[in-house]
Motif scaffolding. Structure first.
Motif, PDB file in Angstrom:
ATOM      1  N   GLY A  15       0.826  -1.425   0.464  1.00 30.21           N
ATOM      2  CA  GLY A  15      -0.018  -0.041   0.532  1.00 30.21           C
ATOM      3  C   GLY A  15       0.934   1.396   0.286  1.00 30.21           C
ATOM      4  N   TYR A  17       0.576   4.837   1.813  1.00 27.78           N
ATOM      5  CA  TYR A  17      -0.014   5.754   2.888  1.00 27.78           C
ATOM      6  C   TYR A  17      -0.155   7.273   2.609  1.00 27.78           C
ATOM      7  CZ  TYR A  17      -1.913   7.960   6.914  1.00 27.78           C
ATOM      8  OH  TYR A  17      -2.791   8.496   8.551  1.00 27.78           O
ATOM      9  N   LEU A  31     -10.118   5.487   1.952  1.00 28.28           N
ATOM     10  CA  LEU A  31      -9.304   4.341   1.096  1.00 28.28           C
ATOM     11  C   LEU A  31      -9.765   4.124  -0.419  1.00 28.28           C
ATOM     12  CD1 LEU A  31      -8.490   1.130   2.184  1.00 28.28           C
ATOM     13  CD2 LEU A  31     -10.792   0.528   2.553  1.00 28.28           C
ATOM     14  N   CYS A  33      -9.983   1.525  -3.254  1.00 30.43           N
ATOM     15  CA  CYS A  33     -10.001   0.362  -4.025  1.00 30.43           C
ATOM     16  C   CYS A  33      -9.958   0.171  -5.492  1.00 30.43           C
ATOM     17  CB  CYS A  33     -11.348   0.048  -3.328  1.00 30.43           C
ATOM     18  SG  CYS A  33     -11.693  -0.045  -0.861  1.00 30.43           S
ATOM     19  N   LEU A  62      -4.995   6.043   1.659  1.00 29.43           N
ATOM     20  CA  LEU A  62      -4.293   4.758   1.603  1.00 29.43           C
ATOM     21  C   LEU A  62      -5.331   4.528   0.172  1.00 29.43           C
ATOM     22  CD1 LEU A  62      -2.278   2.916   2.542  1.00 29.43           C
ATOM     23  CD2 LEU A  62      -4.600   1.360   3.276  1.00 29.43           C
ATOM     24  N   ARG A  63      -3.774   4.102  -0.517  1.00 30.87           N
ATOM     25  CA  ARG A  63      -4.298   3.671  -1.629  1.00 30.87           C
ATOM     26  C   ARG A  63      -3.191   1.574  -1.910  1.00 30.87           C
ATOM     27  NH1 ARG A  63      -0.578   5.211  -5.969  1.00 30.87           N
ATOM     28  NH2 ARG A  63       0.146   7.298  -5.073  1.00 30.87           N
ATOM     29  N   PHE A  64      -4.383   1.261  -2.640  1.00 29.02           N
ATOM     30  CA  PHE A  64      -3.433  -0.223  -2.191  1.00 29.02           C
ATOM     31  C   PHE A  64      -3.451  -1.781  -2.953  1.00 29.02           C
ATOM     32  CE2 PHE A  64      -8.127  -1.292  -0.732  1.00 29.02           C
ATOM     33  CZ  PHE A  64      -8.245  -2.715  -1.107  1.00 29.02           C
ATOM     34  N   ASP A  65      -3.070  -2.685  -3.343  1.00 27.66           N
ATOM     35  CA  ASP A  65      -2.488  -3.699  -3.901  1.00 27.66           C
ATOM     36  C   ASP A  65      -3.004  -5.132  -3.612  1.00 27.66           C
ATOM     37  OD1 ASP A  65      -2.354  -2.150  -6.154  1.00 27.66           O
ATOM     38  OD2 ASP A  65       0.258  -2.530  -6.096  1.00 27.66           O
ATOM     39  N   SER A  66      -4.713  -5.262  -4.027  1.00 24.92           N
ATOM     40  CA  SER A  66      -4.661  -6.681  -3.336  1.00 24.92           C
ATOM     41  C   SER A  66      -3.784  -8.011  -3.863  1.00 24.92           C
ATOM     42  CB  SER A  66      -6.335  -6.926  -4.482  1.00 24.92           C
ATOM     43  OG  SER A  66      -7.314  -5.821  -3.501  1.00 24.92           O
ATOM     44  N   SER A  72       1.660  -5.820  -4.512  1.00 22.59           N
ATOM     45  CA  SER A  72       1.639  -7.159  -3.980  1.00 22.59           C
ATOM     46  C   SER A  72       2.069  -8.562  -4.054  1.00 22.59           C
ATOM     47  CB  SER A  72       0.008  -7.178  -3.269  1.00 22.59           C
ATOM     48  OG  SER A  72      -0.331  -6.181  -2.312  1.00 22.59           O
ATOM     49  N   ASP A  87      -9.295  -8.448   1.559  1.00 19.42           N
ATOM     50  CA  ASP A  87      -7.863  -7.312   1.434  1.00 19.42           C
ATOM     51  C   ASP A  87      -9.246  -6.105   1.487  1.00 19.42           C
ATOM     52  OD1 ASP A  87      -6.561  -9.341   0.974  1.00 19.42           O
ATOM     53  OD2 ASP A  87      -6.737  -9.127  -1.556  1.00 19.42           O
ATOM     54  N   ALA A  91      -7.015  -4.094   4.574  1.00 24.23           N
ATOM     55  CA  ALA A  91      -6.957  -2.493   4.108  1.00 24.23           C
ATOM     56  C   ALA A  91      -7.091  -1.330   4.908  1.00 24.23           C
ATOM     57  CB  ALA A  91      -6.952  -1.407   2.667  1.00 24.23           C
TER      58      ALA A  91
END
Length: 270
Positions: A15, A17, A31, A33, A62-66, A72, A87, A91
């Protein structure tokens, strides 16, 4: 912007942040997605610019990769809807732990929006507002659209396209089903997407919901109306934009459409 790994050792997630900037941080965290596959690549810059703008307004983001996507761990073939829904929840917990925000907003586009709807319905989940940009409402239609666009991209990328590609797509339902724009689609993920219908996308009660889609998207508009009639706090926001989810950038197809960025950032800031 701080890169991080979070989640259980067996399913680590990558992720980024974005800590709130300014002297008066907001009590709201957001968040983000992401969509699936090529659509995630296509919207990556949009998500990055959106996160930066929100952080400058004092919000933690927060951005994130599953799992199996982006940076990830895992391969394309490991991606599947149930794990990706989990996920999103992981997150969200990471964002809450880092920000301590009293109010939490989730934003998702395309399949990321659909997963956000399902993850938000898990009991005990803290989410105060959902902003959903053109969610995938019909998994079978989505897969078919990916097939058709995949073949079109093949044709555009070759000086001498093979006419057999299009014939195979039209005649053989099993042609071009295990890949879309270079991203693998496992048999499990395909089955899950084929089963995805409106019945699986019931908006959670007690959550403010804004659904963003093009003005002529009657199917999405009708879904929002049905949810509102069922007592959900849902409203429709029409947004015409130039971003084409399943194509590479070309003239009149902006990487970060200014109008879309402005409206979505505004909804997330309210």
């Amino acid at each position: 912007m701080k890169p991080l790994l979070f989640g259980p050792p067996s399913r680590r997630l990558f992720g980024l942040y974005h800590a709130p900037e300014g002297s008066k941080p907001s009590d709201t965290a957001v968040l983000l997605c992401a969509p699936m596959g090529h659509e995630a690549l296509r919207s990556h810059r949009f998500y990055r610019v959106l996160a930066i703008r929100l952080a400058r307004r004092g919000m933690a983001v927060l951005r994130f990769d599953s799992h199996g996507a982006g940076d990830s761990p895992g391969a394309d073939e490991d991606g599947e809807l149930e794990g990706w829904r989990a996920d999103v929840g992981e997150a969200a917990r990471e964002l809450h732990a880092r920000s301590g925000a009293k109010r939490v907003i989730w934003f998702g586009a395309r399949l990321g929006a659909s997963l956000a709807v399902q993850a938000a319905s898990v009991p005990g989940t803290q989410v105060d507002k959902l902003v959903l940009w053109e969610p995938v409402l019909d998994g079978a239609a989505y897969l078919q659209a990916l097939r058709e666009r995949h073949v079109k991209e093949l044709e555009w990328s070759h000086a001498l396209p093979d006419a057999g590609w299009r014939r195979a797509m039209l005649r053989d339902p099993d042609a071009f089903i295990d890949e879309a724009f270079g991203f693998a689609i496992s048999p499990l993920l395909r089955r899950q997407l084929l089963a995805l219908t409106l019945a699986d996308l019931v908006l959670p009660s007690g959550v403010e919901i804004v659904v963003v889609a093009k003005p002529d998207d009657r199917a999405t508009q009708g879904w929002v109306a049905q949810q509102a009639a069922a007592g959900r706090h849902a409203r429709w926001l029409a947004l015409a934009h130039s971003l084409i989810w399943t194509s590479n950038p070309f003239p009149n197809n902006a990487m970060v459409p200014a109008d879309a960025l402005q409206q979505i950032a505004g909804e997330l800031s309210e």
